[in-house]
Design a protein around this motif. Structure first.
Motif, PDB file in Angstrom:
ATOM      1  N   THR A   1       0.234  -1.509  -0.017  1.00  0.00           N
ATOM      2  CA  THR A   1      -0.053  -0.054  -0.108  1.00  0.00           C
ATOM      3  C   THR A   1       0.951   1.266  -0.091  1.00  0.00           C
ATOM      4  O   THR A   1       1.929   0.972   0.773  1.00  0.00           O
ATOM      5  N   MET A   2      -0.144   2.100  -1.092  1.00  0.00           N
ATOM      6  CA  MET A   2       1.231   3.692  -0.547  1.00  0.00           C
ATOM      7  C   MET A   2      -0.257   4.548  -0.230  1.00  0.00           C
ATOM      8  O   MET A   2      -0.682   4.502  -0.751  1.00  0.00           O
ATOM      9  N   ASP A   3       0.715   5.194   0.496  1.00  0.00           N
ATOM     10  CA  ASP A   3      -0.424   6.780   0.952  1.00  0.00           C
ATOM     11  C   ASP A   3      -0.378   8.014   0.385  1.00  0.00           C
ATOM     12  O   ASP A   3       0.884   8.065   0.033  1.00  0.00           O
ATOM     13  N   PHE A   4      -1.070   8.643   0.010  1.00  0.00           N
ATOM     14  CA  PHE A   4      -0.124   9.491  -1.116  1.00  0.00           C
ATOM     15  C   PHE A   4      -1.605  11.043  -0.255  1.00  0.00           C
ATOM     16  O   PHE A   4      -2.191  11.043  -0.098  1.00  0.00           O
ATOM     17  N   PRO A   5      -0.912  12.536   0.064  1.00  0.00           N
ATOM     18  CA  PRO A   5      -1.365  13.625   0.403  1.00  0.00           C
ATOM     19  C   PRO A   5      -2.527  13.615  -0.484  1.00  0.00           C
ATOM     20  O   PRO A   5      -2.681  13.628  -1.480  1.00  0.00           O
ATOM     21  N   ALA A   6      -3.950  14.714  -0.345  1.00  0.00           N
ATOM     22  CA  ALA A   6      -5.062  15.591  -0.317  1.00  0.00           C
ATOM     23  C   ALA A   6      -4.319  15.775  -1.712  1.00  0.00           C
ATOM     24  O   ALA A   6      -3.283  16.867  -1.379  1.00  0.00           O
ATOM     25  N   LYS A   7      -5.309  16.341  -2.116  1.00  0.00           N
ATOM     26  CA  LYS A   7      -4.458  17.098  -3.735  1.00  0.00           C
ATOM     27  C   LYS A   7      -6.167  17.883  -3.839  1.00  0.00           C
ATOM     28  O   LYS A   7      -6.778  17.709  -3.648  1.00  0.00           O
ATOM     29  N   ALA A   8      -6.371  19.063  -5.136  1.00  0.00           N
ATOM     30  CA  ALA A   8      -7.423  20.157  -4.852  1.00  0.00           C
ATOM     31  C   ALA A   8      -8.314  19.077  -5.669  1.00  0.00           C
ATOM     32  O   ALA A   8      -9.580  19.491  -5.461  1.00  0.00           O
ATOM     33  N   ASP A   9      -7.893  17.948  -6.380  1.00  0.00           N
ATOM     34  CA  ASP A   9      -8.891  17.298  -7.471  1.00  0.00           C
ATOM     35  C   ASP A   9      -9.728  16.430  -6.789  1.00  0.00           C
ATOM     36  O   ASP A   9     -10.223  15.443  -6.802  1.00  0.00           O
ATOM     37  N   HIS A  10      -8.765  15.509  -5.347  1.00  0.00           N
ATOM     38  CA  HIS A  10      -8.278  14.417  -4.760  1.00  0.00           C
ATOM     39  C   HIS A  10      -8.724  14.884  -3.463  1.00  0.00           C
ATOM     40  O   HIS A  10      -7.966  15.076  -3.197  1.00  0.00           O
ATOM     41  N   PRO A  11      -9.182  13.841  -2.565  1.00  0.00           N
ATOM     42  CA  PRO A  11      -8.683  13.601  -1.080  1.00  0.00           C
ATOM     43  C   PRO A  11      -7.768  13.047  -0.719  1.00  0.00           C
ATOM     44  O   PRO A  11      -7.556  12.787  -1.994  1.00  0.00           O
TER      45      PRO A  11
END
Length: 281
Positions: free
Chosen positions: A148-158
Motif C-alpha cells: 500500500t502507498m499513501d498520498f496526501p490530498a490534492k485539489a482534485d481528490h482527498p
C-alpha cells in the motif's frame, strides 16, 4: 463492494478488438475448409479448466468476483510452416473496482489449429493477469504480493490509500544459472542491484525499479492495470512495452528500457507482469 445487479459493462473506446465470433477460411493444395471460432466459449473453457466459475451473458463472461470479461479478435495469421499466430484482447470491467473498464492483449501460436492458438493465449492470461485482477477484488490479496502507498490530498481528490497488487510474473533467461536471489526489503522496494552484478527478480522489481515514471498513475485516484514488459535480445538490443488500462504509456516504456540497461549481459531475457492499482479505505 456494492451490488453489480444494475451494472452494464462497456467496451473501452481504445480497445482495438473487433469481434468475438467469426470463421477462418483455410486452403491447402486442393482442399479448403473453415474453422468456426467463438472466443467467449474458448475463454469460458479455459477459465473452467483453471477452476474459475463463470457464467455467460451473450458475448460477456461474469466471474464469481463480478468481473466481466469480453474476448475479441485482433488478428490471425497463418505462416508457410503451418504455424498460426493469434492476437486478441480481453476487455475487463467491474462495477466498483473498474467501472470504466480496461483491456489487455494476448498473443500466442500453435501448429495444431486456430482454436488451440487462441486457447493458449487465454491460458497464459488466466494464469497471470487474471490472478491479479481477481485478487484486487478481495479485501486482502493472499495469492499475490501486494503493498500500500499513501498520498496526501490534492485539489482534485482527498487523501489516497492505494493498493498495488503484483500479478504473477513471466520471466525467461537464456542463462538461468547466472541468476542470484532477490528479496523485497520492506515491501516497498527490492534489492535488485544491476550495478553490483546482482540480478535477482522478485514480484515487485519491474515496477519498483522504475517507480518514478509511474508516480502520476499511482498518485491518481483511478483504477490502473499496468502492463510491464522488458526484454533484451541475444545481441543486446533492448525492448520494452508499457500500457495503463490498455493504452500506451510512453514514460513507463522509457523507464523500463533504462532498467534493462542495468541487467548484466546474460543472453536473451524477458520479464512481463500486470500490476493492478486501486483505492482502499
Amino acid at each position: 463492494m456494492t451490488s453489480e445487479s444494475t451494472y452494464t459493462p462497456q467496451i473501452s473506446p481504445g480497445n482495438p478488438g473487433q469481434t468475438s465470433v467469426f470463421s477462418i477460411a483455410f486452403s491447402r493444395d486442393d482442399e479448403s475448409w473453415s474453422e468456426h471460432i467463438d472466443l467467449t466459449s474458448l475463454l469460458e473453457e479455459v477459465l473452467t479448466a483453471e477452476g474459475q466459475r463463470v457464467s455467460r451473458h451473450g458475448e460477456w463472461l461474469q466471474t464469481a468476483e463480478d468481473i466481466w470479461l469480453l474476448p475479441r479478435l485482433l488478428s490471425w495469421e497463418l505462416y508457410p510452416d503451418g504455424k498460426g499466430r493469434s492476437s486478441t484482447t480481453i476487455q475487463v470491467s467491474h462495477g466498483t473496482l473498474a467501472p470504466a473498464g480496461c483491456f489487455e492483449f494476448q498473443h500466442a501460436a500453435s501448429h495444431a489449429d486456430a482454436a488451440d492458438a487462441f486457447r493458449s493465449g487465454f491460458t497464459q492470461w488466466a494464469r497471470t493477469d487474471a490472478v491479479a485482477l481477481r485478487e484486487s477484488t478481495s479485501a486482502a490479496a493472499s495469492g499475490c504480493m501486494s503493498m500500500t502507498m499513501d498520498f496526501p490530498a490534492k485539489a482534485d481528490h482527498p487523501e489516497l490509500h492505494r493498493r498495488l497488487v503484483f500479478g504473477p510474473a513471466s520471466h525467461y533467461m537464456a542463462s538461468p544459472q547466472a541468476q542470484t536471489a532477490c528479496h523485497a526489503d520492506d515491501g516497498n522496494a527490492c534489492a535488485d542491484d544491476g550495478e553490483s552484478g546482482e540480478h535477482g527478480f522478485c514480484p515487485c522489481c519491474l515496477l519498483t525499479q522504475s517507480i518514478e515514471a509511474f508516480l502520476p498513475v499511482l498518485e491518481s485516484s483511478g483504477f490502473a492495470a499496468i502492463r510491464l514488459y522488458a526484454a533484451r535480445d541475444d545481441d543486446g538490443e533492448i525492448h520494452a512495452d508499457c500500457r495503463v488500462n490498455g493504452e500506451d504509456y510512453a514514460n513507463g516504456k522509457t523507464a523500463l528500457m533504462d532498467y534493462v540497461k542495468t541487467w548484466p549481459a546474460m543472453g536473451f531475457e524477458f520479464r512481463k507482469q500486470l500490476v493492478v492499482v486501486h483505492n482502499v479505505a
